[in-house]
Write an enzyme that holds these catalytic residues in place. Sequence first.
Site, mmCIF file in Angstrom:
data_model
loop_
_atom_site.group_PDB
_atom_site.id
_atom_site.type_symbol
_atom_site.label_atom_id
_atom_site.label_comp_id
_atom_site.label_asym_id
_atom_site.label_seq_id
_atom_site.Cartn_x
_atom_site.Cartn_y
_atom_site.Cartn_z
ATOM 1 N N LYS A 23 0.845 -1.199 0.000
ATOM 2 C CA LYS A 23 0.000 0.000 0.000
ATOM 3 C C LYS A 23 0.878 1.247 0.000
ATOM 4 O O LYS A 23 1.834 1.343 0.779
ATOM 5 C CB LYS A 23 -0.888 0.001 1.262
ATOM 6 C CG LYS A 23 -2.195 0.748 1.099
ATOM 7 C CD LYS A 23 -3.148 0.030 0.158
ATOM 8 C CE LYS A 23 -4.602 0.398 0.390
ATOM 9 N NZ LYS A 23 -5.467 -0.372 -0.532
ATOM 10 N N THR A 70 -3.802 -5.500 0.239
ATOM 11 C CA THR A 70 -3.182 -4.193 0.542
ATOM 12 C C THR A 70 -4.074 -3.417 1.505
ATOM 13 O O THR A 70 -3.595 -2.603 2.284
ATOM 14 C CB THR A 70 -2.911 -3.382 -0.742
ATOM 15 O OG1 THR A 70 -4.136 -2.968 -1.319
ATOM 16 C CG2 THR A 70 -2.087 -4.187 -1.739
ATOM 17 N N ASP A 71 -5.363 -3.694 1.477
ATOM 18 C CA ASP A 71 -6.272 -3.059 2.437
ATOM 19 C C ASP A 71 -5.918 -3.488 3.875
ATOM 20 O O ASP A 71 -5.966 -2.676 4.808
ATOM 21 C CB ASP A 71 -7.722 -3.436 2.105
ATOM 22 C CG ASP A 71 -8.703 -2.647 2.942
ATOM 23 O OD1 ASP A 71 -8.756 -1.418 2.790
ATOM 24 O OD2 ASP A 71 -9.397 -3.267 3.789
ATOM 25 N N ARG A 206 26.526 35.868 -6.317
ATOM 26 C CA ARG A 206 25.227 35.557 -6.921
ATOM 27 C C ARG A 206 24.288 35.044 -5.835
ATOM 28 O O ARG A 206 24.716 34.761 -4.701
ATOM 29 C CB ARG A 206 25.372 34.505 -8.019
ATOM 30 C CG ARG A 206 25.857 33.162 -7.506
ATOM 31 C CD ARG A 206 25.812 32.067 -8.562
ATOM 32 N NE ARG A 206 26.252 30.797 -7.997
ATOM 33 C CZ ARG A 206 26.230 29.639 -8.630
ATOM 34 N NH1 ARG A 206 25.808 29.575 -9.886
ATOM 35 N NH2 ARG A 206 26.628 28.532 -8.040
ATOM 36 N N VAL A 286 27.599 24.784 -6.537
ATOM 37 C CA VAL A 286 26.687 23.906 -5.802
ATOM 38 C C VAL A 286 27.414 22.594 -5.498
ATOM 39 O O VAL A 286 27.298 22.044 -4.394
ATOM 40 C CB VAL A 286 25.399 23.651 -6.621
ATOM 41 C CG1 VAL A 286 24.467 22.701 -5.889
ATOM 42 C CG2 VAL A 286 24.690 24.974 -6.937
ATOM 43 N N GLN A 287 28.194 22.126 -6.491
ATOM 44 C CA GLN A 287 28.901 20.857 -6.320
ATOM 45 C C GLN A 287 29.822 20.902 -5.092
ATOM 46 O O GLN A 287 29.836 19.966 -4.266
ATOM 47 C CB GLN A 287 29.764 20.570 -7.569
ATOM 48 C CG GLN A 287 29.008 20.166 -8.813
ATOM 49 C CD GLN A 287 28.582 21.339 -9.711
ATOM 50 O OE1 GLN A 287 28.324 22.436 -9.218
ATOM 51 N NE2 GLN A 287 28.464 21.104 -11.006
ATOM 52 N N HIS A 315 17.635 29.153 -10.229
ATOM 53 C CA HIS A 315 18.288 30.365 -10.727
ATOM 54 C C HIS A 315 17.470 31.619 -10.441
ATOM 55 O O HIS A 315 16.241 31.628 -10.561
ATOM 56 C CB HIS A 315 18.513 30.244 -12.238
ATOM 57 C CG HIS A 315 19.312 29.037 -12.633
ATOM 58 N ND1 HIS A 315 20.575 28.785 -12.138
ATOM 59 C CD2 HIS A 315 19.031 27.995 -13.456
ATOM 60 C CE1 HIS A 315 21.031 27.659 -12.648
ATOM 61 N NE2 HIS A 315 20.101 27.152 -13.449
HETATM 62 O O1 LIG Z 1 27.086 25.918 -9.011
HETATM 63 C C1 LIG Z 1 26.892 25.773 -10.226
HETATM 64 N N1 LIG Z 1 27.255 24.602 -10.811
HETATM 65 C C2 LIG Z 1 27.070 24.358 -12.147
HETATM 66 O O2 LIG Z 1 27.416 23.258 -12.667
HETATM 67 C C3 LIG Z 1 26.455 25.380 -12.894
HETATM 68 N N2 LIG Z 1 26.124 25.484 -14.221
HETATM 69 C C4 LIG Z 1 25.544 26.698 -14.379
HETATM 70 O O3 LIG Z 1 25.076 27.135 -15.476
HETATM 71 N N3 LIG Z 1 25.519 27.378 -13.195
HETATM 72 C C5 LIG Z 1 26.091 26.576 -12.266
HETATM 73 N N4 LIG Z 1 26.290 26.746 -10.938
#
Ligand SMILES: O=c1[nH]c(=O)c2[nH]c(=O)[nH]c2[nH]1
Length: 356
Positions: A23, A70-71, A206, A286-287, A315
């Site tokens: 469920k 599942t009930d 940014r 971000v990575q 963004h």
């Molecule tokens: O932190 C970021 N990683 C990316 O891989 C990426 N690619 C992008 O266009 N902006 C960003 N910003």
Amino acid sequence: MSLPEGRRGEAAVGVLASARYGKDKVRVFRVVRDPTSKVHDVVEYNVTVLVEGAIETSYTQADNIVVVATDSMKNIVNYLAKVSPHVLDPARFGLHLGVHLLSRYAHFTAAFVTVEQLRWARIGTGTGSDGGAGGIELSEHKHAFWRDGTEKRFVEVEVARKRDGDGAVARVAGGLRDLLVLKSTGSAFENFVRDEYTTLVEVDDRIFSTSVDLRYTYGEVGVKLGPRGDHEDSEGRKGLGVINFGEENFDKRGTGAVHPWEDAKVGARARETTLDVFAHDESASVQATLYKMGQRVLAENAGVESVGYVLPNKHYIPVDMKYIGVDNTTPLNAEVFTPVDAPSGLISATISRAMT
Ligand SMILES: O=c1[nH]c(=O)c2[nH]c(=O)[nH]c2[nH]1
């Protein structure tokens, strides 16, 4: 080798390679009342319960004798929400459900339980309504709550019967979804590949916004199963007594200092750490920020084996106002932004504890 038969007696062209059922989205709310203090605790869960086992014939022979409806599984979720002493803790409740399903039904070999918890937080008594805790040391309301955002905590529990002999093993993952965050500086993105496809400009400042999905895993633990059949505790409650999270019910093999049934602490710590790194990291991407979050969660939680994040890059584009003679695009002058729903970047990774 002969092929299994299809419906009208012809040879089936396929074999059942895997099968799992149960469920999904069992919505359950539980209130626990303390009769003395009059303090209430509440939880709201979305529960998924799936099982595997000797269920092939329900698919291949239309034989429902192996099917627990599942009930009924929905009823089991509600029943354990009523009687389980672990109901307020999603990891323990999920483990209890998984252990109970394998204890009760001998032909199930594995149970997969996901417990997603919605955020009900106490309303502070400062908001001035009756029912407040008054003179006692409680700054929060005893029985009034508010929905503290769309973020959800989740726990995934897999309980698998051991092939040889008694007991089972449990694999537990925890995490959170939809934790929306934003910072208005402390984020850059520079030195990326520049070629014929590049239009993005490099920026040393940014907006960084993401909706955090975090999932971490624990090492496997041994679990004892309860007696088969309608096991009852001394007060006649069925399904209790099969799990109590004492040392005797678990073996610690494969785990460190933190056990999956301590997930409440780990979950809270991982959330705090994620927010702390997000806020304080001078983010190169971000990575890079994701990787730091994962390292910290592993460093701070000994029983956790791997940490995965999925971070959309939401963004925010500075609005170009050159047409009217206004600079809104150079770093310090960028003040008005268009939040962009789609497309977004999507950055993910899993960081596993290094073997020592
Ligand atoms: O932190 C970021 N990683 C990316 O891989 C990426 N690619 C992008 O266009 N902006 C960003 N910003």
